[in-house]
Structure formats: structure tokens, C-alpha cells
Scaffold this motif. Structure first.
Motif, mmCIF file in Angstrom:
data_model
loop_
_atom_site.group_PDB
_atom_site.id
_atom_site.type_symbol
_atom_site.label_atom_id
_atom_site.label_comp_id
_atom_site.label_asym_id
_atom_site.label_seq_id
_atom_site.Cartn_x
_atom_site.Cartn_y
_atom_site.Cartn_z
ATOM 1 N N PRO A 37 0.707 -1.171 0.024
ATOM 2 C CA PRO A 37 0.065 0.140 0.145
ATOM 3 C C PRO A 37 0.804 1.211 -0.026
ATOM 4 O O PRO A 37 1.973 1.045 0.228
ATOM 5 N N SER A 38 0.446 2.509 -0.139
ATOM 6 C CA SER A 38 0.830 3.624 -0.379
ATOM 7 C C SER A 38 1.824 4.014 1.171
ATOM 8 O O SER A 38 1.178 3.719 2.185
ATOM 9 N N GLY A 39 2.830 4.273 0.794
ATOM 10 C CA GLY A 39 3.689 4.789 2.196
ATOM 11 C C GLY A 39 4.320 3.581 2.821
ATOM 12 O O GLY A 39 5.054 3.643 4.022
ATOM 13 N N CYS A 40 4.309 2.351 2.317
ATOM 14 C CA CYS A 40 4.688 1.225 2.790
ATOM 15 C C CYS A 40 6.543 1.056 2.762
ATOM 16 O O CYS A 40 7.270 0.311 3.348
ATOM 17 N N SER A 43 9.309 2.697 -2.593
ATOM 18 C CA SER A 43 10.039 3.775 -3.456
ATOM 19 C C SER A 43 11.367 3.840 -2.290
ATOM 20 O O SER A 43 12.622 3.745 -3.132
ATOM 21 N N GLN A 82 8.446 7.317 -12.271
ATOM 22 C CA GLN A 82 7.109 7.608 -12.576
ATOM 23 C C GLN A 82 6.668 8.726 -13.509
ATOM 24 O O GLN A 82 5.661 8.704 -14.395
ATOM 25 N N GLU A 159 6.795 2.690 -10.236
ATOM 26 C CA GLU A 159 5.697 2.886 -10.930
ATOM 27 C C GLU A 159 5.527 3.542 -12.188
ATOM 28 O O GLU A 159 4.854 4.541 -12.374
ATOM 29 N N SER A 162 1.750 4.349 -13.789
ATOM 30 C CA SER A 162 0.572 4.815 -13.071
ATOM 31 C C SER A 162 0.078 6.171 -13.725
ATOM 32 O O SER A 162 -0.954 6.650 -13.328
ATOM 33 N N THR A 191 5.364 -1.210 -7.678
ATOM 34 C CA THR A 191 3.843 -0.802 -8.320
ATOM 35 C C THR A 191 3.041 -0.979 -6.925
ATOM 36 O O THR A 191 3.499 -1.502 -6.117
ATOM 37 N N HIS A 192 1.908 -0.201 -6.898
ATOM 38 C CA HIS A 192 0.701 -0.608 -5.685
ATOM 39 C C HIS A 192 -0.510 -1.235 -6.345
ATOM 40 O O HIS A 192 -1.416 -1.615 -5.832
#
Ligand code: ATP
Ligand code: MG
Lengths: 335, 295
Positions: A37-40, A43, A82, A159, A162, A191-192
Motif C-alpha cells: 500500500p501507499s507509504g509502505c 520507493s 514515475q 510505478e 501509473s 507498483t501498488h
């Protein structure tokens, strides 16, 4: 080509630990996808491999060499951003050849390499254009071309798809997979989007809050998720987690039980769980039915073909028992 | 009324005050000076009525050695101050854009010159330039011996340079702020891509920062040039155009002719010439630089 070895790598911003001591092996020539998920911290991990972010603790090896403190350009990696990060004032050819030019490569050799990359990516007719005269998909290809010409040991993608629309994304997924087959290089892809992960990866790494939940082949993660987090993250639509005091008789006390929407059958006449239809989504080839059941809470069921059920009517849902996933204390219970 | 104005009375009403002011304090006086430039109008009313003199003022202007000297001085000042000032502005902006400690404090301090009236800035620099014991000469004496000094403001070779340095210092924060905004607009991942491509710090500046600042540079070049061509206050306060007319600029000469010598007609001719020259330079810069950047 080289493998990447990440050894007890930690990343702290001030006192906040965003990646706590992480170990990971990325085999030579693999297409490894980092999802989460975002922020995990996907990146962050990728950027530490690239050298754009310092490592607070631990070591990173590429092809057996410790590159933890090596300059980004000396690591033998190339990265696709990205945002594409194309130099706006340079033509496509100049963008692709920039790294070679800085490395002091001769003009004719450089042109050859640029042309070769352009051929692979079908960029030939666009070589004289500026990035702002290209579509999103073409820009993405230039960014990939810029990575290819450097003949890196490891490709890093953050990503990359995206910003593209759904159709182009599907097309680029195929192209990237083909590119991987053709070059055989190690690729690390962030990627998410779990569809990208499932379709492209040899190896998926599921990250959650900076730590690894599970590493494995896509179908392995789909069939045998190690934790409820992975179970919920891989697969679309999401896995159903049964609610209620004891939703499944043979499961251990306090266990969490999951069943994928495609592993439940619906019937008018009779079945395990009577449930009321809340909403029906028609996707053409398949139908998603959202139901509420007295015994197990809300359920999503995926059926092939069209199903004409009215909201408010009662159907009977039955899971395929061999497809149940049982977790206790956040871990999968085998069998 | 033309169709584009239809149904736009509200917008027009809001534009009106600003436009009225512009017309009243710029357009009307400028039209008047065009008129005056064909007469022998004096500053103070005289018993003899003002006469129409045709192109006499313009003929005189083109034959006036002091006028040409003023043009030469103005061009020299502009050619020196524009690159110098833009360079300082860019260097300071880059320093303040980098992750230096106490950045907020430095950003605040660096715009202080903008807050000072130009006359105060001139007073400060007059102290710095003082002979024989001003701070700059004290430093000079460390190298050149205790008796040596440079008369920065009083020497006809150094006076213009002295004005250039103080002018650049007085107004560079304005250009600096615009550069800073421009630098913050450069996407950070371009630098990262360049770093991965193996670019050194200088190459990142050369191939990423500089081209990305192109539009900012054009804008700043034009406004700094115009600002430089209008040089007046520093000269008026510090050197009065001297020594030997070496710092007399067009505007200062115009002021002398119009208000000291009271020849409004002649000063008007100079102002008309100045307006045309500045407009032409600005338009040429714009056209030339724009064409180069567009493909
Ligand atoms: N410069 C920074 N300073 C402090 N915290 C940061 C910094 N950069 C990232 N973080 C934190 O690190 C964590 C991981 O960020 P990261 O960008 O790796 O997430 P991500 O998995 O790539 O997410 P997304 O899918 O949204 O891109 C986030 O919680 C973020 O807030
Ligand atoms: Mg990210």
C-alpha cells in the motif's frame, strides 16, 4: 546481469524508521515486483538500491559487490521514474544518449546504441522530437530507452505505468514483459497495482509498513498467502474474510478465515450461507455480486457470465471448502 | 462596442481605475512631452511665449557631445551590471535553494537590501568606499601598503564600477527571489536522473538547471536591462554624474537639462528618444530570445 542482495538494510528519517532491518534476495535475471500500500516504503527501498537515498544501516550487494556507498552512476543500475524525468530541452535521441555522452562515448558508437534502443522500443520516427511533443506512452518508452542504452546490470522501475490510461497500461505491461525476456536483465519493479504484480512478476515481494510480508511467485502468493495482509492484497476483488463467532465449524477457535470471491458459488435453491443481495456489478464476462449474510457478514462473489439478480433478493452462497484460507495469530495454518 | 466587450461591463468597471491612473500619470504626460519636444518650453514661465521649434531639439540632441557621452555611460553601466547582478542573484538563489543549515534565516537576511531605500544603500556604500580609511581601502592597504588607497567614487575610471557594484547589491534580491522560484520549479527527479546518468555537479547545472531556467532568464534579462537603463538615483546621490561626466547617464542628463538648466523642451526630446530606445531594446530581446527557444 547480476543479482541484488539486501542485507539488514534499515532506513531512518530522523527518528522515524520507515524500513526496519530488511533482508531480500533478488535473483539474477528475475523480474521482481515490490508491492504494497501507499507509504509502505517501496520507493524508499528502490531508491536505496539506486543510490538516490542513503542507507542508514546494512549493506546492498549487486553482483556480489558491496555498493552500499557507491555513487549511483557507478552501480550499474538504470532507473525509470514515475514522472519519466525526461530532460525537457533535449530531443528524444539526446535524452536517450545523455548518459553515454557524459561517459565520453564517441559520436558514432553512441548513435548506434541510441538507434538500437529506439528500434527495440519503436521510437525511430520520434528521435528528433522534444518530450513535450510526445504522448504519455511515448514518453514512457523514451524513459525506458534511456535505461536500456546504458546496458545496466539492474533495471529499477518506480510505478512507471501509473500515469497512463488503462488500455495503454495493459499494452505497456506486455511490452515490459517482452523486454525483460529479450534482455534477460534483472528488473526490480515497484507498483501498488496488484494486477501489474501478478501479470509481470517472477517474484513478488509484498511490503507492509517497511517490512516484508511474503516473497514468492505470483501464483504461490495467490494460492497460499502467508498472512491475512497478503491474502487481502493479492487478488482482485479482495478476499472475503468471514465474520461471526464461529463461521466455519472445523476451523480452530479464534481463527481468521478467508475465501476468494471466485471460490464461492451462488444458488437460488440451497447452500451454506443464505444471504441478501446488496448490489450487482456487471463486468461483461463476469459478474460481481455483493451480499450480506447473517452468518458470515458481507461477501463478494465473482461468477462467470451474467447473473440477473435483483438487490434485496435472497441467494445461497457456498464456499469451495478446499479453497478456504485459515490464519491464526496472523499466520497461515497449513492445510 | 466590439463584441468581445459585450456582457463584460463588470470586468471593464474593475479595470477602469487602474487604466485611468495609467493614462493620467503615464500616457498623458508622455503625450505632453512629445508635444514639448517640438517647442522651446522652459520649466519656469517666461514673459516670451513658448514657440514651436520643429525638429531643432532633436537636431541639437544628435549633435550634443554630452548626450552621446551619457548614452555611452548608460550602455557601459548596463553591459556591466546586468551579467554581474544576474550572476550574483543566481549564485545566491542556488545557495538558498540547497539544503544549507539556517536556510530560513539566510533567506530572510538576503532580501534586506530590498527593504532599504536606495538612498540609504548609497549612504552605506559611501562609507565603504570612503578615502583613505573606509573599509574597502583598509582591506586594500593590507596588500598595497599603508599609504595606498583607491578613490573609488572620485576617480573617473573607477566611479562607474563603484556604481555598478552598489547597484547590483542594492537590487539583486529581486532577481534572486525570481531565480529561487524558478529553481524550485525544476523537477527534482531530473537531478536524480542526471545523477544516475553520471552527471557531475557542474553538468547537472549545465544540462538541467540552466536550460530549465530559460524562461526565467529571458524575463530577468529584459527587466534588469530596463532597470539598468533607467539608472538615476545612485548617480544623483553619489557622484552627481561626475567625475568629468563619467557617470552621467541618460536619465541623469535628462534631469539636468530639464530641471537644472530648465530646458523642458530639450529634456522632452531626450525622454522621447529614451522611451523609443528602451522599447526597441526590450522588444528585440524578446523577439530574439523567443525565436531561439521555440521549435
Ligand atoms: N524525506 C522523507 N522524510 C521523512 N519521511 C519520509 C521521506 N520520504 C519518505 N518518507 C516516509 O517513508 C515512508 C515510505 O515512503 P515511500 O515513498 O517509500 O512509500 P511508497 O511505498 O513508495 O508509497 P507510494 O505508493 O505512495 O509511492 C512513508 O511513510 C513516507 O512518509
Ligand atoms: Mg512510491
Amino acid at each position: 546481469m547480476a543479482d541484488v542482495l539486501i542485507q539488514s538494510v534499515t532506513k531512518r528519517y530522523g527518528t522515524v524508521e520507515v524500513v526496519p532491518s530488511l533482508n531480500l534476495e533478488i535473483p539474477e535475471g528475475s523480474f521482481t515486483v515490490l508491492v504494497g500500500p501507499s507509504g509502505c516504503g517501496k520507493s524508499t527501498l528502490l531508491r536505496m538500491i539506486a543510490g538516490l537515498e542513503t542507507v542508514s544501516d546494512g549493506k546492498i550487494f549487486i553482483g556480489g559487490t558491496d555498493i552500499t556507498h557507491t555513487a549511483p552512476s557507478q552501480r550499474g543500475v538504470a532507473m525509470v521514474f514515475q514522472s519519466y524525468a525526461l530532460y525537457p530541452h533535449m530531443s528524444v535521441a539526446e535524452n536517450i544518449g545523455f548518459g553515454l555522452r557524459l561517459a565520453g562515448m564517441g559520436k558514432s558508437e553512441m548513435e548506434g546504441r541510441v538507434r538500437e534502443a529506439a528500434d527495440i522500443l519503436q521510437l525511430g520516427p520520434l528521435l528528433d522530437r522534444k518530450p513535450k511533443q510526445l504522448s504519455g506512452g511515448q514518453r514512457q518508452r523514451v524513459a525506458i530507452g534511456r535505461a536500456i542504452v546504458r546496458k545496466p546490470k539492474v533495471f529499477l522501475f518506480d510505478e512507471p505505468l501509473s500515469n497512463l490510461d488503462a488500455a495503454l497500461r495493459a499494452q505497456m505491461r506486455v511490452e515490459l514483459s517482452e523486454l525483460h525476456e529479450r534482455l534477460g536483465s534483472t528488473m526490480v519493479y515497484v507498483t501498488h497495482d496488484q494486477v501489474e504484480a501478478m501479470t509481470m512478476a517472477d517474484q513478488i515481494v509484498v511490503l507492509n509498513k517497511g517490512h516484508i510480508e511474503q516473497v514468492g511467485a505470483p501464483m504461490h502468493l495467490y494460492n497460499a498467502p502467508a498472512t491475512p495482509f497478503v491474502a487481502g492484497f493479492i487478488g482482485s476483488p479482495k478476499m472475503n474474510f468471514l465474520q461471526g463467532p464461529k463461521p466455519w465449524a472445523s476451523a480452530p477457535q479464534g481463527a481468521l478465515i478467508g475465501i476468494r470471491p471466485e471460490h464461492i458459488t451462488l444458488s437460488q435453491t440451497g447452500g451454506q450461507w443464505p444471504a441478501t443481495v446488496r448490489h450487482v456489478e456487471h463486468l461483461g464476462g463476469e459478474t460481481l455480486v455483493h451480499l450480506d449474510s447473517e452468518c458470515v457478514g458481507s461477501l463478494t462473489v465473482k461468477v462467470t457470465g451474467d447473473l440477473s439478480a435483483q438487490a434485496g433478493t435472497t441467494l445461497h452462497a457456498s464456499p469451495r471448502p478446499e479453497m478456504l484460507h485459515v490464519f491464526t495469530d496472523g499466520q497461515r495454518v497449513s492445510a | 462596442m466590439p463584441t468581445i466587450f459585450k456582457g463584460r461591463s463588470q470586468e471593464l468597471a474593475m479595470l477602469f481605475p487602474a487604466m485611468a491612473c495609467l493614462v493620467l500619470i503615464i500616457v498623458v504626460p508622455f503625450c505632453l512631452s512629445i508635444g514639448f519636444s517640438f517647442t522651446d518650453q522652459r520649466l519656469m514661465p517666461r514673459p516670451i511665449p513658448t514657440r514651436f521649434v520643429g525638429l531643432t531639439n532633436y537636431e541639437r540632441m544628435f549633435a550634443d557631445r554630452l548626450f552621446w557621452q551619457a548614452i555611452g555611460n548608460t550602455v557601459l553601466f548596463t553591459v556591466l551590471v546586468v551579467p554581474f547582478q544576474l550572476m550574483i542573484s543566481l549564485c545566491v538563489a542556488m545557495a538558498l535553494n540547497a539544503a544549507i543549515p539556517f536556510r530560513g534565516l539566510f533567506r530572510t537576511v538576503s532580501i534586506l537590501p530590498l527593504l532599504l531605500p536606495i538612498t540609504v544603500v548609497v549612504a552605506i556604500w559611501a562609507v565603504l568606499y570612503r578615502i583613505p580609511t573606509g573599509p574597502l581601502n583598509t582591506i586594500y592597504q593590507l596588500f598595497a601598503g599603508p599609504e595606498a588607497y583607491i578613490d573609488f567614487v572620485g576617480g573617473s575610471d573607477t566611479a562607474m564600477v563603484a556604481i555598478v557594484v552598489l547597484s547590483a547589491w542594492a537590487t539583486f534580491p529581486y532577481q534572486m527571489l525570481i531565480y529561487l522560484a524558478g529553481l524550485q520549479d525544476v523537477p527534482g527527479d531530473l537531478y536524480e536522473a542526471a545523477e544516475l546518468d553520471g552527471a557531475t555537479a557542474w553538468q547537472r547545472f549545465r544540462f538541467v538547471t540552466w536550460p530549465c531556467l530559460r524562461n526565467v532568464n529571458i524575463f530577468l534579462l529584459i527587466i534588469t536591462t530596463i532597470q539598468a537603463l533607467k539608472l538615476f538615483t545612485q548617480v544623483s546621490v553619489m557622484t552627481k554624474g561626475g567625475p568629468n561626466g563619467s557617470t552621467t547617464t541618460i536619465i541623469y542628463y535628462l534631469f539636468q537639462q530639464g530641471f537644472t538648466s530648465q530646458k523642458i523642451g530639450y529634456a522632452s526630446a531626450i525622454s522621447v528618444f529614451f522611451f523609443i530606445a528602451v522599447t526597441t531594446i526590450a522588444v528585440l530581446q524578446r523577439v530574439f530570445l523567443k525565436n531561439e527557444g521555440e521549435q
